[in-house]
Enzyme design. Structure first.
Site, PDB file in Angstrom:
ATOM      1  N   HIS A   1       0.849  -1.206   0.000  1.00 25.36           N
ATOM      2  CA  HIS A   1       0.000   0.000   0.000  1.00 25.36           C
ATOM      3  C   HIS A   1       0.876   1.245   0.000  1.00 25.36           C
ATOM      4  O   HIS A   1       0.714   2.156  -0.803  1.00 25.36           O
ATOM      5  CB  HIS A   1      -0.906  -0.014   1.242  1.00 25.36           C
ATOM      6  CG  HIS A   1      -1.688   1.241   1.461  1.00 25.36           C
ATOM      7  ND1 HIS A   1      -3.049   1.313   1.268  1.00 25.36           N
ATOM      8  CD2 HIS A   1      -1.308   2.484   1.875  1.00 25.36           C
ATOM      9  CE1 HIS A   1      -3.466   2.556   1.538  1.00 25.36           C
ATOM     10  NE2 HIS A   1      -2.418   3.275   1.904  1.00 25.36           N
ATOM     11  N   GLU A   2       1.842   1.262   0.908  1.00 23.65           N
ATOM     12  CA  GLU A   2       2.695   2.454   1.041  1.00 23.65           C
ATOM     13  C   GLU A   2       3.577   2.655  -0.170  1.00 23.65           C
ATOM     14  O   GLU A   2       3.721   3.763  -0.669  1.00 23.65           O
ATOM     15  CB  GLU A   2       3.552   2.348   2.309  1.00 23.65           C
ATOM     16  CG  GLU A   2       2.760   2.451   3.598  1.00 23.65           C
ATOM     17  CD  GLU A   2       1.810   3.637   3.630  1.00 23.65           C
ATOM     18  OE1 GLU A   2       0.724   3.489   4.221  1.00 23.65           O
ATOM     19  OE2 GLU A   2       2.125   4.690   3.042  1.00 23.65           O
TER      20      GLU A   2
ATOM     21  N   HIS B   1       1.842   4.263  -2.943  1.00 22.59           N
ATOM     22  CA  HIS B   1       1.770   5.728  -2.850  1.00 22.59           C
ATOM     23  C   HIS B   1       2.953   6.345  -3.601  1.00 22.59           C
ATOM     24  O   HIS B   1       2.821   7.356  -4.285  1.00 22.59           O
ATOM     25  CB  HIS B   1       1.791   6.201  -1.397  1.00 22.59           C
ATOM     26  CG  HIS B   1       0.484   6.123  -0.683  1.00 22.59           C
ATOM     27  ND1 HIS B   1      -0.698   6.612  -1.217  1.00 22.59           N
ATOM     28  CD2 HIS B   1       0.165   5.631   0.538  1.00 22.59           C
ATOM     29  CE1 HIS B   1      -1.687   6.417  -0.356  1.00 22.59           C
ATOM     30  NE2 HIS B   1      -1.200   5.816   0.718  1.00 22.59           N
TER      31      HIS B   1
ATOM     32  N   TYR C   1      -3.701  14.454  -2.696  1.00 22.80           N
ATOM     33  CA  TYR C   1      -4.125  13.737  -1.504  1.00 22.80           C
ATOM     34  C   TYR C   1      -5.208  14.468  -0.710  1.00 22.80           C
ATOM     35  O   TYR C   1      -5.086  14.704   0.492  1.00 22.80           O
ATOM     36  CB  TYR C   1      -2.903  13.448  -0.617  1.00 22.80           C
ATOM     37  CG  TYR C   1      -3.057  12.231   0.267  1.00 22.80           C
ATOM     38  CD1 TYR C   1      -2.960  12.351   1.652  1.00 22.80           C
ATOM     39  CD2 TYR C   1      -3.278  10.971  -0.270  1.00 22.80           C
ATOM     40  CE1 TYR C   1      -3.084  11.241   2.477  1.00 22.80           C
ATOM     41  CE2 TYR C   1      -3.397   9.853   0.542  1.00 22.80           C
ATOM     42  CZ  TYR C   1      -3.308   9.986   1.915  1.00 22.80           C
ATOM     43  OH  TYR C   1      -3.416   8.888   2.720  1.00 22.80           O
TER      44      TYR C   1
ATOM     45  N   GLU D   1      -5.746   6.716  -2.241  1.00 18.46           N
ATOM     46  CA  GLU D   1      -5.829   5.687  -1.198  1.00 18.46           C
ATOM     47  C   GLU D   1      -6.339   4.357  -1.756  1.00 18.46           C
ATOM     48  O   GLU D   1      -5.807   3.291  -1.457  1.00 18.46           O
ATOM     49  CB  GLU D   1      -6.764   6.145  -0.075  1.00 18.46           C
ATOM     50  CG  GLU D   1      -6.028   6.878   1.021  1.00 18.46           C
ATOM     51  CD  GLU D   1      -4.977   6.008   1.657  1.00 18.46           C
ATOM     52  OE1 GLU D   1      -5.300   4.884   2.073  1.00 18.46           O
ATOM     53  OE2 GLU D   1      -3.809   6.433   1.708  1.00 18.46           O
TER      54      GLU D   1
ATOM     55  N   ASP E   1      -9.530  14.235   7.716  1.00 19.87           N
ATOM     56  CA  ASP E   1      -8.717  13.263   6.954  1.00 19.87           C
ATOM     57  C   ASP E   1      -8.633  13.655   5.484  1.00 19.87           C
ATOM     58  O   ASP E   1      -8.924  12.875   4.577  1.00 19.87           O
ATOM     59  CB  ASP E   1      -9.319  11.851   7.097  1.00 19.87           C
ATOM     60  CG  ASP E   1      -8.451  10.770   6.448  1.00 19.87           C
ATOM     61  OD1 ASP E   1      -7.210  10.917   6.434  1.00 19.87           O
ATOM     62  OD2 ASP E   1      -9.031   9.793   5.947  1.00 19.87           O
TER      63      ASP E   1
ATOM     64  N   HIS F   1      -9.365   8.272   3.542  1.00 16.00           N
ATOM     65  CA  HIS F   1      -9.363   6.879   4.017  1.00 16.00           C
ATOM     66  C   HIS F   1     -10.783   6.349   4.200  1.00 16.00           C
ATOM     67  O   HIS F   1     -10.973   5.198   4.574  1.00 16.00           O
ATOM     68  CB  HIS F   1      -8.599   6.764   5.345  1.00 16.00           C
ATOM     69  CG  HIS F   1      -7.133   6.985   5.219  1.00 16.00           C
ATOM     70  ND1 HIS F   1      -6.543   8.208   5.461  1.00 16.00           N
ATOM     71  CD2 HIS F   1      -6.138   6.151   4.860  1.00 16.00           C
ATOM     72  CE1 HIS F   1      -5.241   8.113   5.264  1.00 16.00           C
ATOM     73  NE2 HIS F   1      -4.970   6.879   4.899  1.00 16.00           N
TER      74      HIS F   1
HETATM   75  O1  LIG Z   1      -3.914   3.835   4.859  1.00 13.61           O
HETATM   76  C1  LIG Z   1      -2.873   4.100   5.411  1.00 13.61           C
HETATM   77  N1  LIG Z   1      -2.099   5.116   5.044  1.00 13.61           N
HETATM   78  O2  LIG Z   1      -2.499   5.940   4.039  1.00 13.61           O
HETATM   79  C2  LIG Z   1      -2.354   3.245   6.581  1.00 13.61           C
HETATM   80  C3  LIG Z   1      -3.018   3.584   7.871  1.00 13.61           C
HETATM   81  C4  LIG Z   1      -2.705   2.387   8.741  1.00 13.61           C
HETATM   82  C5  LIG Z   1      -1.938   1.447   7.823  1.00 13.61           C
HETATM   83  C6  LIG Z   1      -0.558   2.078   7.609  1.00 13.61           C
HETATM   84  C7  LIG Z   1      -0.838   3.299   6.752  1.00 13.61           C
HETATM   85  C8  LIG Z   1      -2.600   1.726   6.466  1.00 13.61           C
HETATM   86 ZN   LIG Z   2      -2.407   5.200   2.241  1.00 17.06          ZN
END
Ligand SMILES: O=C(NO)[C@]12CC[C@H](CC1)C2
Ligand SMILES: [Zn+2]
Ligand SMILES: [Ca+2]
Length: 310
Positions: free
Chosen positions: A141-142, A145, A156, A165, A220, A225
């Protein structure tokens, strides 16, 4: 020299045995979490968040007793290999950029992030999260990004932020393909069976799964999210199929679904794209890949109909 590509061993955050690429000094010791092939390095921030990345994680042998670092390193390698093998992408910037991760960032930090230059993983407070590099879907996921920032660069906040996201959740759930959950491996270590988010059923974790239920407000970054759940539902339906708000979708599988989103992200989406533009980009991508009257295009159209994005 020969000791640039050594196989390291160590247990991950969940106590599982992992193998990964390390570099050792010519004498054979010490060795470092330094993957010379993929240019992936993993550091220990030693609980601070100022002088990053911190210290390159080292061990006197090829065995590393550093679970957070072992998982951050191994899962970055897995994510790198996914993008390389499936899409021919050479790292997050498609230029073989060096991928730096720091673990033990901050004090019991319940979060992880790409800060524009590197990956940051908190240790969690042991209640909400355990060490956050312990989940492949979160690492993917990260790192997605970072890919998004180097491609569509979806801003964002608001709908573009929710899409930013969602793309990260979609790739996270594709790379960690054992389920449609996000963060289940690290979320609430004392409780099993829950997760941070579900792409199959966003409302299970208080996310909307229809455009009419989107959050409109300022928290947020305008609910990035929260509203990601709406596009996540569409992606899930495209892959797995199902009936949602009386609309039936014939699934096409995770593999084709993620190819559609990668193409949309890299060729069609723009920084301020909204959900309507996401629908168009996905249809265009599916048309390029599978043909105008294909089952894949139909699945995309039906999925976006079903979440109220027409
Ligand atoms: O969605 C996220 N970041 O945009 C998260 C939040 C908690 C997990 C680590 C980072 C997923
Ligand atoms: Zn994220
Ligand atoms: Ca998962």
């Amino acid at each position: 020299n020969a000791l640039q590509h050594v196989t390291g061993h160590g247990k991950g955050v969940l106590g599982d045995d992992k193998n990964f690429d390390v570099r050792c000094e010519t004498s054979g010791s010490p060795c470092y979490l330094d993957d010379v092939n993929r240019k992936i390095q993993t550091y220990d921030a030693e609980k601070q968040d100022q002088n990053l990345p911190g210290k390159l994680i080292k061990s006197s042998s090829t065995t590393f007793n550093e679970p957070a670092g072992v998982d951050a390193h191994t899962y970055a390698e897995k994510t790198f290999d996914f993008y390389k093998k499936k899409f021919g992408r050479n790292s997050f910037d498609d230029k073989g950029g060096k991928l730096i991760s720091s673990v033990h960032v901050g004090d019991k930090w319940n979060n992880a992030a790409w800060d524009g230059k590197q990956m940051l993983y908190g240790d969690g407070d042991g209640k909400v999260f355990t060490m956050l590099s312990g989940s492949l879907d979160v690492v993917a996921h990260e790192l997605t990004h970072a890919v998004t920032e180097n491609t569509a660069n979806l801003q964002y906040w608001g709908e573009s932020g929710a899409l930013n996201e969602s793309i990260s959740d979609i790739m996270g759930a594709t790379i960690d393909s054992k389920n449609w959950l996000l963060g289940e491996d690290i979320y609430t270590p004392d409780k099993s069976g829950d997760a941070l988010r579900s792409l199959a059923d966003p409302p299970k974790y208080k996310q909307p799964d229809h455009y009419k239920d989107r959050y409109i407000g300022f928290q947020d970054n305008g609910g990035v999210h929260t509203n990601s759940g709406i596009n996540n539902k569409a992606a899930y339906l495209i892959a797995a199929g199902g009936t949602h708000h009386q609309v039936k979708v014939q699934g096409i599988g995770r593999d084709k679904m993620s190819a559609i989103y990668y193409r949309a992200l890299t060729l069609y989406l723009t920084p301020n794209a909204d959900f309507a533009e996401m629908r168009k980009a996905a249809i265009e991508s599916a048309t390029d890949l599978y043909g105008a009257n294909s089952a894949e295009v139909t699945a995309v159209k039906k999925a976006y109909d079903s979440i109220g994005v027409n």
